[in-house]
Motif scaffolding. Sequence first.
Motif: not given
Length: 468
Positions: A408-410, A439-446, A449-451
Motif C-alpha cells: 500500500q505504501n509503494l 524509478l530508482e527512488k522506489h527500489t528500496p521499498k521494492v 517487499i521482495e525480502q
Amino acid sequence: MEAVPKLPLINFELKTSPENTHFGPKLKQYIVEAYREDPESYTNEIHQMEGLRSVAVRPTMDEEGLRALNKYFCQLRSLQSRFPMAKGQPAACSFEMACILYNIGALHSCLGASEPRTSADSLKAACTHYQNAAWAFQYLKEQYPQPPGVDVSTEIMRLLQKICFAQAQECILEKSIQDNRKPSVVGMNAEEQQKMGERVAFYQQAADRLAEARKLAKFIEPTQVTLDALTFTNDVVEGKRKAAKNENEFIYHEEVPEKDLLLEMKPEKAKILRHIVTQAESKNTELTEFMSSLQLDQLEVIDSDQNIPQEIVDRCAAMNAKSEIIQSLVNSMNNLAEIISDLSREYHKYHEAHTRTNESNQVLHKAMTLHIANLKLLAQPLEDLQSKIPSIDNIAREMQVQRDSLIQNLREDITNDDITSQLLARSAEPAEQIFKEELEKHTPKVKIIEQNLVAQENIINKLTSLYA
C-alpha cells in the motif's frame, strides 16, 4: 454535469440451493453422544433452524431478506462452535457459511442497484449497500478462503470487492455533483493545478477514451441509456477541450505534452506496481493453499477461544483425573527392577529367563524415557499447555499484514510521484534516463517487499516441520 444521464449500477445474482437440508438426525445423535441429554427436547429448536435455512437460501429481495441471511449466518457460527461433529463436516459448514456470505454481498448489491439515486438519501443508501457488499466479499475472502476454480474463490471475491468499491465511489461522485462541489473537492486535475498545457492534453485523452467507449456501448444493456450518458459526457468534454485549447493558444502559451509523453511514465509505474502486486498475490494464494492443506478446520478448534485440539484436551483431562498415574508407573518400574535383581542372583538357574526379561526392561526404559516428558507436559494445567503450542495464524497473518502495508505504501508513493515537470524541464535529456533515475527512488521499498516474499518460504518450511 447535473443533467448527465445516470448509468445503471452493477449487481450480482444470488446463489440458490436445490437441496433441503435436515439437521435433525445428526444433531440429535451428537446431543446424545456428546452432551448425554434427551435430543427430543430440542426438536422445536432444530425445526426452527431448518425453517430459517429454507428462508435464507431463497431470500426476498428486500431488507427482510437481508435480516434472514444475517440471522442464519449467525446461527451457523453458533452451530459450528457447539456441534463440531465428525471430521469433514466442519469444512462443509464453512462452505455453507461462505455461500451465505456471498448471498449477503449479492443482495446488498441488488438493493444498491435498485436505488433511483435521485436524492441525497437514495445516494447514501446505495453507497452504504455497496460498501456492505464489499465488506461481505472481503470477509469471505479472508475468513473462508476457497481454492481456485470454485465460484467463490479468493480471486473472484477480490474482483467483486473492487467492483463494489467502485460502485460506492460512483455514488459519492454523483452526490458531489449534486451538491455542486468544486472539482478540487471531487478530485485533483490539471485545471486546478494551473497546468494549462497538460489540461489540453488530458481533455484530448478524455475525448479519445469516450470515442472508444461509444464503440463498445452497443454491447452494454441498456444500450440507449449508456449511449445517452456517453454522448452527454462527450459534449461536455469537447466543449471544455476547445475552450482550454483556445485559452492556451491566446493567453498561457504553454507547451502541450505529447500523448505518449503523458502515458510513457504511467505504464512504467504500473509495471513496477503490477509486478509487485502479482508476486504478492501469488504468495498469498500459495499461503492460502498451504493453510488449507493443514486442514485446521478438522482440528475442531475453529471459532473457539481454545486453541488446543479437543483430543489433546480429553487426554489432558484424563491425566489430571489420575494424578497418581505417573508415580504409580515409576513405582511399577522400581518393582520391576527389584524383580530383575532377584533374577540376577539366580543367574545360573534362570539364565534364559533373565536374558529375556533384561531385554524387555531395556525396551520399556527407552519408551519411558522417550514419553515421560510428554506425559508430564500433558499433566500440566490447560493454561500452561496452551501457552506452549505455537499459533500458526499469528505467524502467517503478521507476515501478510506487513506485506499488504508495504505494498500500500509503494502504491501511494508511485501514485503521488509526478515527474511531468522533470520531463518538461529536462526535455534535452533522454526520457529513458529520466525514467530510470526517477524509478530508482522506489527500489528500496521494492527490495523490502521482495525480502518479505522470500521469507514466506522459510516460514512455511518451519510450520511444515512443526505440524507435519
